[in-house]
Write a protein that holds these residues in place. Structure first.
Motif, PDB file in Angstrom:
ATOM      1  N   THR A   4     -23.366  27.791  26.689  1.00  0.00           N
ATOM      2  CA  THR A   4     -22.046  27.195  27.364  1.00  0.00           C
ATOM      3  C   THR A   4     -22.693  26.082  27.885  1.00  0.00           C
ATOM      4  O   THR A   4     -23.588  26.148  28.891  1.00  0.00           O
ATOM      5  N   LYS A  32     -20.494  22.773  28.322  1.00  0.00           N
ATOM      6  CA  LYS A  32     -19.481  21.926  28.520  1.00  0.00           C
ATOM      7  C   LYS A  32     -18.580  21.732  30.028  1.00  0.00           C
ATOM      8  O   LYS A  32     -18.183  20.968  30.565  1.00  0.00           O
ATOM      9  N   HIS A  56     -10.985  29.158  26.649  1.00  0.00           N
ATOM     10  CA  HIS A  56     -11.484  28.242  25.758  1.00  0.00           C
ATOM     11  C   HIS A  56     -12.132  29.053  24.559  1.00  0.00           C
ATOM     12  O   HIS A  56     -12.244  30.184  24.786  1.00  0.00           O
ATOM     13  N   THR A  57     -12.136  28.469  23.326  1.00  0.00           N
ATOM     14  CA  THR A  57     -13.059  28.713  22.430  1.00  0.00           C
ATOM     15  C   THR A  57     -14.226  28.080  22.117  1.00  0.00           C
ATOM     16  O   THR A  57     -14.070  26.579  22.476  1.00  0.00           O
ATOM     17  N   LEU A  58     -15.205  28.774  21.622  1.00  0.00           N
ATOM     18  CA  LEU A  58     -16.732  27.626  21.236  1.00  0.00           C
ATOM     19  C   LEU A  58     -17.129  28.234  19.789  1.00  0.00           C
ATOM     20  O   LEU A  58     -17.032  29.209  19.521  1.00  0.00           O
ATOM     21  N   GLU A  68     -18.316  22.896  18.985  1.00  0.00           N
ATOM     22  CA  GLU A  68     -17.027  22.499  19.154  1.00  0.00           C
ATOM     23  C   GLU A  68     -16.333  23.517  20.572  1.00  0.00           C
ATOM     24  O   GLU A  68     -16.073  24.763  20.190  1.00  0.00           O
ATOM     25  N   VAL A  69     -15.771  22.695  21.515  1.00  0.00           N
ATOM     26  CA  VAL A  69     -14.925  23.691  22.432  1.00  0.00           C
ATOM     27  C   VAL A  69     -13.419  23.132  22.325  1.00  0.00           C
ATOM     28  O   VAL A  69     -13.354  22.049  22.211  1.00  0.00           O
ATOM     29  N   ARG A  70     -12.690  24.518  22.499  1.00  0.00           N
ATOM     30  CA  ARG A  70     -11.353  23.829  22.421  1.00  0.00           C
ATOM     31  C   ARG A  70     -10.212  24.666  23.610  1.00  0.00           C
ATOM     32  O   ARG A  70     -10.716  25.919  23.735  1.00  0.00           O
TER      33      ARG A  70
END
Length: 431
Positions: free
Chosen positions: A328, A330, A359-361, A367-369
């Protein structure tokens, strides 16, 4: 900073006071759908014939399951029944806006035994998709409805439904804590453990027959394993210091956990019977919250070895075999890793703008959402099909459970009036 992870660890060991008390008999989960998916599939679920014979109706359970899935829109919500014999009028149902039709019937087979028959029709293709005949007792009617819902999902969408899976979570009633098991919709709540001391971190075994958890009944955190069918439980880890964050390996043969037996909290693993304790991390910082990858080769965990809490990955044999790598980047604060069943996504909690959110990675692309807009999210847990994430959050001043689809489109809140609900874990498929 290291103090941030210390606060995280303390939060694992202290449950907040609830807003009130509720008796076990009255503890029913309320479900509020706050968002839906796009391009909903219109389906007509007709009232099952002779359903009045049942102490618990199955039609509404099926309708609610399909609505909660985020994929379907119920076009029939009344009490009208339709025969499950013969062929429906496809053109008439198409004109009524249904792309699929569910019909069923109930027959009493004994004092407490029932035969529930259902059939599914594809209105678009004008064909029968067959159905099921389920013989069940009055105590298992909800499970029969969930099984039918799962069959509908599989036949229309081609994926395995999750309505027959189970949840575990913790309810605080007054000064008592209850570890409970429920259906996937939060209903049919059964007590697994009732204690005057906090219970945290429930974790399902891969076969869905056991739940590991942390209890404070010995005035310190101890890891127990509870066998659901018999109620039997054993102390898995009662090492010196804190015993926390149990996580099963995919084959069920090992459990990873966080122990402070040697001073600072580190990741260990042991056999599922408590033997062969092995230390996996070797640092002087705090390492906690281990989670196995679906293939069992890696363990993800939270560590403050870089200053602030972040998530790392190492070999399941320990970081001496393959050094831990940070995953991680971000956000400045990331905790609580959970890996999707297909190994493609990692759910976690990140501090963004002072709020803790799910969040998801994407582990392949990076990509982070962000999936939620709440500010006090905890304990994410993937559904067995990887489509949804269950977590705890705060709504209206109290702790509730919530679920969000991995695309962020479908959102639900599950709450028990007057109670504090938290520490959720979504169980596996049951064969």
């Amino acid at each position: 900073m290291r103090t941030s992870l210390l606060r995280l660890l303390r939060s694992l060991f202290i449950l907040l006071a609830s807003l009130g008390a509720v008796s076990p008999a009255a503890a029913q989960m309320n479900i509020e759908i706050t968002g839906v998916g796009q391009s909903l599939y219109p389906i007509a679920v007709m009232r099952f014939q002779d359903e009045g014979k049942l102490p618990v109706g199955v039609t509404e359970i099926i309708r609610q399951n399909l609505a909660r899935s985020g994929y379907f829109k119920n076009t029939e919500n009344g009490n009208t029944s339709e025969s499950d014999e013969g062929t429906p009028n496809y053109k008439a149902w198409s004109a009524r806006g249904a792309d699929a039709l569910v019909v069923g019937s109930v027959k009493q087979a004994g004092p407490t035994q029932f035969e529930i028959r259902y059939k599914l029709f594809d209105i678009r293709k004008q064909q029968s998709l067959d159905g099921l005949l389920i013989t069940t007792s009055s105590d298992n009617l909800r499970q029969a409805a969930h099984k039918i819902s799962d069959d509908i999902i599989f036949k229309l969408l081609g994926e395995r439904g999750i309505f027959s899976t189970r949840l575990s979570y913790v309810i605080k009633d007054g000064n008592r804590y209850r570890l409970v098991i429920s259906d996937a919709d939060g209903q049919n709540i059964r007590n697994a453990l009732n204690s005057a001391e906090p219970i945290i971190s429930p974790s399902w075994s891969p076969d869905g027959k056991k739940v590991a958890y942390v209890s404070f009944e010995d005035r310190k955190p101890v890891v127990y394993v509870h066998e659901l069918a018999t109620g039997r439980r054993v102390s898995l880890s009662n090492q010196k210091g804190n015993n926390s964050a149990p996580a099963w390996s995919p084959n069920g043969e090992s459990v990873a956990l966080a122990l402070s037996r040697d001073g600072n909290t580190q990741i260990y693993s042991m056999n599922a019977d408590g033997s062969n304790l092995r230390r996996l991390t070797q640092g002087n910082t705090i390492d906690t919250e281990p989670q196995y990858s679906p293939d069992g080769r890696s363990i993800y965990f939270t560590s403050d070895r870089g200053g602030n809490p972040q998530i790392y990955r190492m070999s399941a044999e320990g970081e001496r075999v393959e050094g831990a790598k940070r995953v991680t980047f971000k956000q400045s604060f990331a905790t609580s890793p959970r890996i999707s069943p297909d190994g493609k996504l990692m759910a976690y909690i990140a501090n963004v703008g002072g709020g803790f959110r799910v969040h998801t990675l994407n582990l392949a692309t990076g990509e982070v959402r962000a999936l939620t807009d709440t500010a006090n999210d905890e304990s994410p847990s993937f559904a067995a099909n990887g489509r949804y994430i269950l977590y705890s959050t705060r709504v209206g001043g109290k702790r509730v459970l919530a679920a969000v689809s991995v695309d962020g489109q479908s959102k639900q809140v599950l709450s028990i009036p007057g109670s504090d609900v938290r520490q959720p874990s979504w169980g596996p498929f049951m064969d």
